[in-house]
Design an enzyme around this catalytic site. Structure first.
Site, PDB file in Angstrom:
ATOM      1  N   MET A   1      -8.012   9.413   8.674  1.00  0.00           N
ATOM      2  CA  MET A   1      -8.635   9.679   7.519  1.00  0.00           C
ATOM      3  C   MET A   1     -10.258  10.978   7.917  1.00  0.00           C
ATOM      4  SD  MET A   1      -9.618   5.668   6.240  1.00  0.00           S
ATOM      5  CE  MET A   1     -10.451   5.357   7.996  1.00  0.00           C
TER       6      MET A   1
ATOM      7  N   LYS B   1      -3.387   3.403  -2.008  1.00  0.00           N
ATOM      8  CA  LYS B   1      -4.784   3.930  -2.657  1.00  0.00           C
ATOM      9  C   LYS B   1      -4.686   5.526  -1.496  1.00  0.00           C
ATOM     10  CE  LYS B   1      -7.273   1.088   0.038  1.00  0.00           C
ATOM     11  NZ  LYS B   1      -8.494  -0.833   0.734  1.00  0.00           N
TER      12      LYS B   1
ATOM     13  N   ASP C   1       0.749  -0.949   0.106  1.00  0.00           N
ATOM     14  CA  ASP C   1      -0.047   0.186  -0.174  1.00  0.00           C
ATOM     15  C   ASP C   1       1.053   1.355   0.030  1.00  0.00           C
ATOM     16  OD1 ASP C   1      -2.739  -1.428   0.174  1.00  0.00           O
ATOM     17  OD2 ASP C   1      -2.874  -0.924   2.325  1.00  0.00           O
TER      18      ASP C   1
HETATM   19  N1  SAH Z   1      -4.855   0.403   9.095  1.00  0.00           N
HETATM   20  C1  SAH Z   1      -3.877   1.550   9.603  1.00  0.00           C
HETATM   21  C2  SAH Z   1      -4.235   2.544   9.497  1.00  0.00           C
HETATM   22  C3  SAH Z   1      -5.586   2.819   8.083  1.00  0.00           C
HETATM   23  S1  SAH Z   1      -6.502   4.301   7.338  1.00  0.00           S
HETATM   24  C4  SAH Z   1      -2.827   2.057  10.747  1.00  0.00           C
HETATM   25  O1  SAH Z   1      -3.085   0.877  11.677  1.00  0.00           O
HETATM   26  O2  SAH Z   1      -1.999   2.107  11.540  1.00  0.00           O
HETATM   27  C5  SAH Z   1      -5.304   5.614   7.156  1.00  0.00           C
HETATM   28  C6  SAH Z   1      -5.392   6.618   8.140  1.00  0.00           C
HETATM   29  O3  SAH Z   1      -3.628   6.201   9.142  1.00  0.00           O
HETATM   30  C7  SAH Z   1      -4.468   7.697   7.059  1.00  0.00           C
HETATM   31  O4  SAH Z   1      -5.490   8.580   7.014  1.00  0.00           O
HETATM   32  C8  SAH Z   1      -3.829   8.454   8.975  1.00  0.00           C
HETATM   33  O5  SAH Z   1      -4.817   9.092   9.816  1.00  0.00           O
HETATM   34  C9  SAH Z   1      -3.330   7.538   9.747  1.00  0.00           C
HETATM   35  N2  SAH Z   1      -2.148   7.221   9.562  1.00  0.00           N
HETATM   36  C10 SAH Z   1      -1.623   6.086   9.093  1.00  0.00           C
HETATM   37  N3  SAH Z   1       0.142   6.625   8.631  1.00  0.00           N
HETATM   38  C11 SAH Z   1       0.183   7.531   9.539  1.00  0.00           C
HETATM   39  C12 SAH Z   1       1.255   8.046  10.113  1.00  0.00           C
HETATM   40  N4  SAH Z   1       2.241   7.827   9.991  1.00  0.00           N
HETATM   41  N5  SAH Z   1       0.890   9.709  10.291  1.00  0.00           N
HETATM   42  C13 SAH Z   1      -0.190  10.155  10.754  1.00  0.00           C
HETATM   43  N6  SAH Z   1      -0.977   9.484  10.360  1.00  0.00           N
HETATM   44  C14 SAH Z   1      -0.788   8.047   9.842  1.00  0.00           C
END
Ligand code: SAH
Length: 244
Positions: free
Chosen positions: A170, A56, A34
């Site tokens: 998100m 995405k 991803d």
């Molecule tokens: N499965 C992922 C989340 C997927 S949804 C998890 O467990 O972290 C994607 C969202 O995760 C983004 O829109 C943001 O809000 C957050 N996100 C993921 N990586 C991030 C990062 N390094 N810094 C800030 N927000 C992050």
């Protein structure tokens, strides 16, 4: 037929990969990854490992989910070790459940390798604990993708009234609506709020504000970003470590 590892890549800092994820990435014949999975992780793979990008952007799909499911399935027919690498944890807004079901229905073996979710680790790298004795006894992780005033919202906004810490993933593009909604249900205007962008990486940016001014303060901050709401945000004054 191969086995599929639905694998969490962690939030960004490559060292936040689990040992189990590290092992299967090393053994992988193909890695389907991803946008949010740190691409440096691919360097761990063995020579000859194939890479398939199905990334995405927040909600805007490069490949629709059903096509991603099919890509994983097709690769499992061809390869022995298939790693499906996802940012953070595969089951935290990662659509890992759908991918697992799709494989199950087609008799493909799979394993889930949990990852360190951004929901907890990104605040931690900003010096914000999601719980803390005497400050917050609970935290909730919520999708910020759904517009708060949407009809038939699946989110029960009134249930946030007494919540301690709320982490929105998100949600950057809905920041204004989310902060206004929280004020509307009774949170004080000066309730602490943080936006953290690209957490756990060199590009990490942290904006601290209140429900009332966070939109203006966080203007132009890049994605991925998450929102933390709650008194725990104030603990950053003492616990910030990473920016130093
Ligand atoms: N499965 C992922 C989340 C997927 S949804 C998890 O467990 O972290 C994607 C969202 O995760 C983004 O829109 C943001 O809000 C957050 N996100 C993921 N990586 C991030 C990062 N390094 N810094 C800030 N927000 C992050």
């Amino acid at each position: 037929m191969g086995k599929v590892y639905l694998t969490g890549a962690g939030p960004g800092d490559i060292e936040l990969l689990t040992l189990k994820a590290y092992r299967v990435i090393k053994e992988a014949d193909v890695i389907i990854y991803d946008r949010l999975a740190n691409p440096d992780i691919l360097e761990i793979a063995k020579d000859g490992c194939e890479f398939v990008y199905v990334g995405k952007e927040d909600g805007r799909h490069t490949l629709p989910q059903d096509e991603i499911n099919e890509v994983i399935y097709q690769n499992a027919l061809k390869h022995k070790v298939v790693v499906r690498l996802k940012g953070g944890d595969p089951f935290v807004f990662g659509r890992g459940a759908e991918e697992g079901s799709y494989l199950k229905q087609r008799d493909i073996a799979f394993e889930i390798i949990p990852g360190i979710t951004s929901a907890i680790s990104v605040p931690a790298y900003a010096g914000i604990p999601v719980t803390s004795r005497g400050v917050a006894v609970s935290f909730r992780v919520v999708t910020g993708h759904e517009t708060p005033n949407k009809e038939n919202s699946q989110i029960n906004w009134n249930s946030f009234k007494n919540d301690d810490t709320i982490v929105f993933l998100m949600g950057l593009h809905n920041l204004k609506k989310i902060s206004s909604k929280l004020i509307e249900i009774g949170k004080p205007k000066n309730h602490p709020c943080a936006v953290i962008s690209r957490g756990t990486t060199k590009e990490q940016k942290v904006v601290i504000g209140t429900l009332d001014d966070i939109v203006q303060k966080a203007q132009g901050i890049p994605t991925p970003a998450l929102i933390v709401v709650g008194k725990v945000v104030e603990l950053r004054n003492e616990l910030d470590w990473f920016s130093k």
